[in-house]
Design a protein around this motif. Structure first.
Motif, short mmCIF file in Angstrom:
data_model
loop_
_atom_site.label_atom_id
_atom_site.label_comp_id
_atom_site.label_asym_id
_atom_site.label_seq_id
_atom_site.Cartn_x
_atom_site.Cartn_y
_atom_site.Cartn_z
N LEU A 36 30.57 74.72 17.70
CA LEU A 36 29.46 75.64 17.46
C LEU A 36 29.70 76.44 16.19
O LEU A 36 30.77 77.00 16.00
CB LEU A 36 29.30 76.60 18.64
CG LEU A 36 28.90 75.99 19.98
CD1 LEU A 36 28.93 77.06 21.07
CD2 LEU A 36 27.52 75.35 19.90
N ARG A 37 28.67 76.49 15.35
CA ARG A 37 28.72 77.37 14.19
C ARG A 37 28.50 78.81 14.61
O ARG A 37 29.10 79.73 14.06
CB ARG A 37 27.66 76.96 13.17
CG ARG A 37 27.67 77.79 11.89
CD ARG A 37 26.51 77.44 10.98
NE ARG A 37 25.25 77.92 11.54
CZ ARG A 37 24.78 79.15 11.34
NH1 ARG A 37 25.45 80.03 10.64
NH2 ARG A 37 23.61 79.50 11.86
N VAL A 38 27.61 79.00 15.59
CA VAL A 38 27.31 80.33 16.10
C VAL A 38 27.91 80.46 17.50
O VAL A 38 27.34 79.99 18.48
CB VAL A 38 25.79 80.59 16.14
CG1 VAL A 38 25.50 82.00 16.61
CG2 VAL A 38 25.16 80.34 14.77
N ALA A 46 20.81 86.82 13.88
CA ALA A 46 19.44 86.29 13.98
C ALA A 46 19.45 84.87 14.52
O ALA A 46 18.62 84.50 15.36
CB ALA A 46 18.77 86.34 12.61
N GLY A 47 20.41 84.07 14.05
CA GLY A 47 20.50 82.69 14.52
C GLY A 47 20.80 82.61 16.01
O GLY A 47 20.27 81.76 16.72
N LEU A 48 21.65 83.54 16.50
CA LEU A 48 21.97 83.57 17.93
C LEU A 48 20.73 83.87 18.75
O LEU A 48 20.47 83.23 19.79
CB LEU A 48 23.05 84.62 18.20
CG LEU A 48 23.46 84.78 19.66
CD1 LEU A 48 24.21 83.55 20.14
CD2 LEU A 48 24.32 86.03 19.84
N LEU A 53 16.54 81.70 22.50
CA LEU A 53 15.13 81.48 22.84
C LEU A 53 14.83 79.99 22.92
O LEU A 53 14.12 79.53 23.82
CB LEU A 53 14.23 82.16 21.80
CG LEU A 53 14.15 83.69 21.87
CD1 LEU A 53 13.38 84.22 20.67
CD2 LEU A 53 13.49 84.14 23.17
N MET A 54 15.37 79.23 21.97
CA MET A 54 15.16 77.78 21.99
C MET A 54 15.78 77.15 23.22
O MET A 54 15.20 76.25 23.84
CB MET A 54 15.74 77.16 20.72
CG MET A 54 14.91 77.38 19.47
SD MET A 54 15.57 76.47 18.06
CE MET A 54 14.25 76.73 16.87
N SER A 262 22.76 76.03 15.62
CA SER A 262 23.92 76.37 16.43
C SER A 262 25.16 75.53 16.14
O SER A 262 26.27 76.05 16.13
CB SER A 262 23.56 76.24 17.91
OG SER A 262 24.65 76.57 18.73
N ASP A 263 24.99 74.24 15.89
CA ASP A 263 26.13 73.33 15.80
C ASP A 263 26.83 73.45 14.44
O ASP A 263 26.19 73.68 13.41
CB ASP A 263 25.70 71.90 16.03
CG ASP A 263 25.28 71.66 17.47
OD1 ASP A 263 25.63 72.48 18.33
OD2 ASP A 263 24.60 70.66 17.74
#
Length: 303
Positions: A36-38, A46-48, A53-54, A262-263
């Protein structure tokens, strides 16, 4: 820079660089090991938020696919029972045809009528016994208008509501399955059939030649009513299958978008890992050298 003993600024600088490099190395190790990048909010706040939500959308859509598949199984259960009822109706028409001819006497017609009534009772039994997960399908409980659906209680009443979308919009997220009753009385056959306006006794019995002839028309109407139920179920099954295809495509695209957020990019992160590893090793070596530099003051003092 002055040679001092109390404050080794070069060691402090090397220690700070070592801390930064080691922290970056730890982050790269975590990302490569988890994929995971995040991984935390600190990685990309913001990405998290977008990712979570996704994920909720993806899980809801996948559950919607399962809901639609369950509805298809329920429809197939009802259709299978109606297929058996169809066989009983065909036999009843055969019996009515047999009793309508003049080559049988009254006793023989009563024998024919006993089987006719047995078929009627079996249709009612099938209609009342056919259920899916405790939901009775053909006894008329699922008939009525969409507005008559009431899900406020522990057991919903009226047409069955199939929910497959992620919100609560009737145009996008759910629709209703309405199944009319298929008991003998609902189809207008057998002793329990309701009186008709034009001919109150049609379809109730084949005990006389006249009633047997009238029953043939009533059975035709019953077959048409049953076929309308089956046609409605078939169209609903096709609609659900199309819905499942659309939901699966939607979930797939959302999963791809979530992956891009995320990845971790393994190739890029591995490059960063090697860089941070080298910087960490260099910082450790330089910190060791910087810690030994104040000892040069002893040469001056000793001299």
């Amino acid at each position: 820079m002055s040679l001092v003993i109390n404050n080794n600024l070069m060691a402090m600088n090397a220690a700070r660089n070592l801390s930064d490099a080691y922290g970056n190395l730890s982050t790269s190790t975590r990302r490569l090991s988890s994929g995971l990048r995040v991984g935390t909010a600190a990685d990309d706040a913001a990405g998290l938020a977008i990712r979570e939500l996704m994920r909720s959308e993806i899980n809801s859509i996948n559950q919607g696919v399962r809901n639609a598949n369950d509805a298809i199984s329920m429809i197939q259960t009802a259709d299978g029972a109606l297929q058996v009822i169809d066989e009983k109706l065909i036999r009843m028409k055969e019996l009515a045809m047999q009793a309508s001819t003049g080559t049988y006497n009254s006793d023989q017609r009563l024998i024919i009528d006993s089987e006719y009534q047995a078929m009627s009772s079996e249709i009612t039994r099938i209609a009342n016994a056919t259920d899916f997960n405790g939901i009775y399908l053909l006894n008329g409980n699922l008939s009525g208008l969409e507005s008559q659906h009431d899900g406020s209680g522990l057991s919903a009443t009226g047409p069955l509501k199939v929910h497959f979308g992620t919100s609560n919009d009737s145009a996008e997220d759910y629709y209703y399955i309405k199944i009319n009753g298929a008991s003998a009385s609902a189809l207008g056959l057998g002793h329990s059939a309701a009186d008709k306006t034009t001919n109150p006794n049609a379809g109730k019995t084949v005990s006389t030649q006249e009633l047997a002839q009238q029953a043939m028309d009533a059975i035709n109407d019953a077959i048409i009513s049953k076929d309308k139920i089956r046609a409605g179920l078939g169209s609903l099954q096709n609609r659900l299958e199309n819905t499942i295809t659309n939901l699966q495509i939607q979930a797939e695209n959302l999963q791809a978008a979530e992956s891009r957020i995320s990845d971790v990019d393994v190739a890029n992160e591995m490059t960063q890992f090697v860089r941070n590893q080298i910087l960490t090793q260099s910082a450790v070596a330089m910190l060791a050298q910087a810690n030994s530099l104040p000892q040069m003051a002893m040469q001056l003092i000793g001299g």
